[in-house]
Design an enzyme around this catalytic site. Structure first.
Site: not given
Ligand code: KIV
Length: 265
Positions: A45-46, A116, A183
């Site tokens: 979704d970046s 996430e 991350e």
């Protein structure tokens, strides 16, 4: 050409072969990545920032992700395709989580979905896995929580936060995810988590101790000169090269040197 599966990725961890992953949002780069031997393509979704001009990943819709997953899928890559579940498309109701992931697989053609969050997302992950969907976890600096974090800050620095992340990784593993993205966490913590898990970890800003690495394709190609976090290695300077190419074209058109006689019919 044998397509990469969750089994291939697990074998890579077991044999110590590192997993090379990149984000990708469109057809031609997906074809090139595949020719380069990239193992895992993430329709992240970046996309929101890299391709759609949003400030965060939060506005990215399910339709956006499905649209871009379809484009990547048309490249028929050997690489395993994972697509990001957009913000609020999961963990709201079980039915909505299943429906969103189902569409990403059926319409988009993703091989797996990524969501996430640690403990909070474990039930959603289990629900999807129980329904036959391959799921990737993502903990640490999870960009969908940017407003909660107050910015893109390295996570897990305190002893307590590190223990919470290590526990989250174990909970996600127990829920059946096939891999976890780590991350923006200290390298030592990422290495510890990786050592405690049977499934592969894929790091971004999490040091060399992970089982694989992922980068956002626009960032590793140097599309944005302003974006230079410590972890990022630029393999190209596409910003400069594109700028020069566009300037040259504009100059040639204005000087009437393009097209030339050889470029005419
Ligand atoms: O959206 C994305 O690109 C990601 C990677 C940074 C892991 O989630």
């Amino acid at each position: 050409m044998k397509r990469i599966t969750v089994k291939t990725l697990q074998n890579m961890k077991d044999s110590g072969e590192k997993i090379a992953a990149l984000t990708c949002y469109s057809y031609q780069p997906a074809k090139i990545m595949d020719q380069a031997g990239i193992d895992l393509i993430l329709v992240g979704d970046s996309l929101g920032m890299a391709e759609l001009g949003y400030e965060t990943t939060l506005p990215v819709s399910l339709e956006d992700i499905i649209h871009h997953t379809k484009a990547v899928k048309r490249a028929r890559p050997r690489a395993f395709i994972v697509s990001d579940m957009p913000f609020m498309s999961y963990n709201v109701t079980p039915a909505a989580t299943l429906e969103a992931a189902g569409r990403m697989i059926k319409e988009g053609g993703a091989d797996a979905v990524k969501l996430e969050g640690g403990k909070i997302s474990a039930d959603s992950a289990k629900l999807l896995v129980d329904n036959g969907i391959a799921v990737m976890g993502h903990i640490g600096l999870t960009p969908q929580s940017v407003n909660k974090f107050g910015g893109y800050r390295v996570q897990g620095r305190s002893e307590e936060a590190a223990a919470e992340l290590a526990a989250a990784a174990k909970i996600l593993e127990a829920s059946g995810v096939f891999s976890i993205v780590l991350e923006g966490i200290p390298a030592k913590l990422a290495e510890e988590i990786t050592g405690k898990l049977l499934i592969p970890t894929i790091g971004i800003g999490a040091g060399a101790g992970c089982d694989g690495q992922v980068l956002v394709v626009n960032d590793m190609l140097g599309m944005d000169p302003e974006f230079s976090p410590k972890f990022l290695r630029r393999y190209e300077n596409l910003y400069e090269r594109m700028l020069e190419a566009f300037k040259e074209f504009s100059k040639d058109v204005k000087n009437s040197t393009y097209p030339s006689a050889e470029e005419e019919y």
